[in-house]
Write a protein that holds these residues in place. Structure first.
Motif, mmCIF file in Angstrom:
data_model
loop_
_atom_site.group_PDB
_atom_site.id
_atom_site.type_symbol
_atom_site.label_atom_id
_atom_site.label_comp_id
_atom_site.label_asym_id
_atom_site.label_seq_id
_atom_site.Cartn_x
_atom_site.Cartn_y
_atom_site.Cartn_z
ATOM 1 N N MET A 269 7.503 5.078 36.331
ATOM 2 C CA MET A 269 8.501 4.916 35.548
ATOM 3 C C MET A 269 9.402 5.925 36.710
ATOM 4 O O MET A 269 10.825 5.479 36.262
ATOM 5 C CB MET A 269 8.490 5.747 33.923
ATOM 6 C CG MET A 269 8.118 4.963 32.790
ATOM 7 S SD MET A 269 7.228 4.440 31.989
ATOM 8 C CE MET A 269 8.802 5.578 30.871
ATOM 9 N N ALA A 270 9.052 7.444 36.770
ATOM 10 C CA ALA A 270 9.589 8.238 37.834
ATOM 11 C C ALA A 270 9.651 7.652 38.799
ATOM 12 O O ALA A 270 11.007 8.316 39.337
ATOM 13 C CB ALA A 270 8.719 9.437 37.487
ATOM 14 N N MET A 271 9.520 7.174 39.459
ATOM 15 C CA MET A 271 10.106 6.509 40.337
ATOM 16 C C MET A 271 10.926 5.584 40.351
ATOM 17 O O MET A 271 11.641 5.216 41.208
ATOM 18 C CB MET A 271 8.897 5.692 41.985
ATOM 19 C CG MET A 271 7.965 6.676 41.827
ATOM 20 S SD MET A 271 8.550 8.016 43.057
ATOM 21 C CE MET A 271 7.231 8.982 42.910
ATOM 22 N N GLY A 272 11.258 5.106 39.100
ATOM 23 C CA GLY A 272 12.281 4.165 38.893
ATOM 24 C C GLY A 272 13.858 5.222 39.148
ATOM 25 O O GLY A 272 14.764 4.183 39.104
ATOM 26 N N ALA B 111 12.415 0.116 37.810
ATOM 27 C CA ALA B 111 13.194 -0.813 37.000
ATOM 28 C C ALA B 111 13.680 -0.759 35.669
ATOM 29 O O ALA B 111 13.413 -0.694 34.869
ATOM 30 C CB ALA B 111 15.105 -0.628 37.418
ATOM 31 N N ILE B 112 13.192 -2.176 36.022
ATOM 32 C CA ILE B 112 13.207 -3.598 35.331
ATOM 33 C C ILE B 112 11.373 -3.288 34.374
ATOM 34 O O ILE B 112 11.983 -3.852 32.869
ATOM 35 C CB ILE B 112 13.023 -4.676 35.521
ATOM 36 C CG1 ILE B 112 13.807 -5.446 34.702
ATOM 37 C CG2 ILE B 112 12.187 -5.287 36.564
ATOM 38 C CD1 ILE B 112 14.109 -7.180 34.391
ATOM 39 N N SER B 113 10.013 -3.069 35.317
ATOM 40 C CA SER B 113 9.455 -2.215 34.331
ATOM 41 C C SER B 113 9.545 -1.751 33.818
ATOM 42 O O SER B 113 9.264 -1.078 31.983
ATOM 43 C CB SER B 113 8.486 -2.349 35.413
ATOM 44 O OG SER B 113 8.020 -2.970 36.491
ATOM 45 N N THR B 114 10.296 0.216 33.019
ATOM 46 C CA THR B 114 10.123 0.717 32.640
ATOM 47 C C THR B 114 11.643 0.000 31.352
ATOM 48 O O THR B 114 10.882 1.063 30.590
ATOM 49 C CB THR B 114 11.155 1.727 33.301
ATOM 50 O OG1 THR B 114 10.552 2.546 34.533
ATOM 51 C CG2 THR B 114 11.679 3.171 31.995
#
Length: 259
Positions: free
Chosen positions: A24-27, A230-233
């Motif tokens: 999530m952070a890397m998004g 991004a979409i996974s988050t």
């Protein structure tokens, strides 16, 4: 010794959630290669908004998972009622046959479904995905709802019928409210199984209609981008929000207390 339990639990939670938090952070990291130091940016969410392929695949997954949850919960609950409240020849065998679909590797199940669907003329596409996902989720629903049945006294329905209630009215007025938390949990389980399903979707999806796990797999093969983070988050936060909302209104503890 009393502190070992909490420490062990915290260690397990860290082990489970650290990869998710990093993803999530890397998004939100400006670097496409996950370079450090971290520079906050929303550019990958802007890019995701323009990525119609990922958005369409994500919408397809949500639609299929929602329909799967409704159908699998309805069919699985009815099957659980028959297995828990009725006595008939072959009931033990049917209960036993619910376990192999859960234990069989999904690769074998997906291959078998693909062959069977082609043999029967069903083919591939959204209709095949729905059939496959529902068939895969039903055993989980039956097991979860069946476990809920074991916590409900059967004589409550008998008491209601002795007071003039019909069997159908007794079930919907007495048993179903007590079974509601189990049914809700089974629906969420079916939704999660469908949303996360890759193997069945990979075999049964068509190039024009695919789900998010399949699309993410195809995108990774071509080159990983933080748009996937991004979409996974977004899906992760959305799923957690839905689960928390349902858990808030289900109040399984209150149901058990009243019983």
């Amino acid at each position: 010794m009393k502190t070992l339990g909490p420490i062990y639990l915290i260690a397990i939670l860290i082990f489970l959630y650290t990869p998710i938090l990093v993803m999530m952070a890397m998004g939100f990291n400006a670097s496409p290669l996950y370079e450090l130091p971290f520079h906050f940016s929303l550019q990958w969410y802007d890019a995701l908004w323009d990525n119609s392929i990922l958005l369409t695949a994500g919408l397809n997954s949500l639609v299929i998972a929602s329909i799967t949850a409704v159908l699998a919960t309805a069919l699985g609950t009815m099957a659980s009622v028959a297995l828990s409240r009725r006595t008939f020849r072959g009931r033990s065998l049917l209960q036993l046959m619910l376990l192999p679909p859960i234990a069989i590797p999904w690769l074998i199940t997906g291959t078998a479904m693909l062959i069977f669907f082609y043999w029967t003329g069903i083919g591939r596409g959204m209709h095949a995905l729905l059939i496959g996902h529902v068939a895969l989720a039903i055993p989980y629903v039956v097991l979860v709802v069946g476990t809920g049945f074991k916590t409900i006294r059967a004589d409550l329905e008998e008491a209601a019928m002795s007071l003039g209630s019909t069997p159908v009215h007794a079930f919907f007025s007495v048993t179903l409210p007590l079974l509601y938390p189990s049914i809700l949990g089974a629906a969420l389980f079916a939704f999660a199984v469908s949303l996360d399903q890759f193997v069945i979707s990979y075999f049964l999806a068509t190039p024009g209609y695919t789900t998010l796990p399949v699309q993410i797999y195809s995108s990774i093969r071509k080159g990983f981008t933080p748009e996937i983070n991004a979409i996974s988050t977004v899906l992760l936060l959305g799923s957690m929000t839905i689960i928390l909302i349902f858990a808030r209104f289900a109040k399984p503890g209150d149901t058990n207390d009243k019983r």
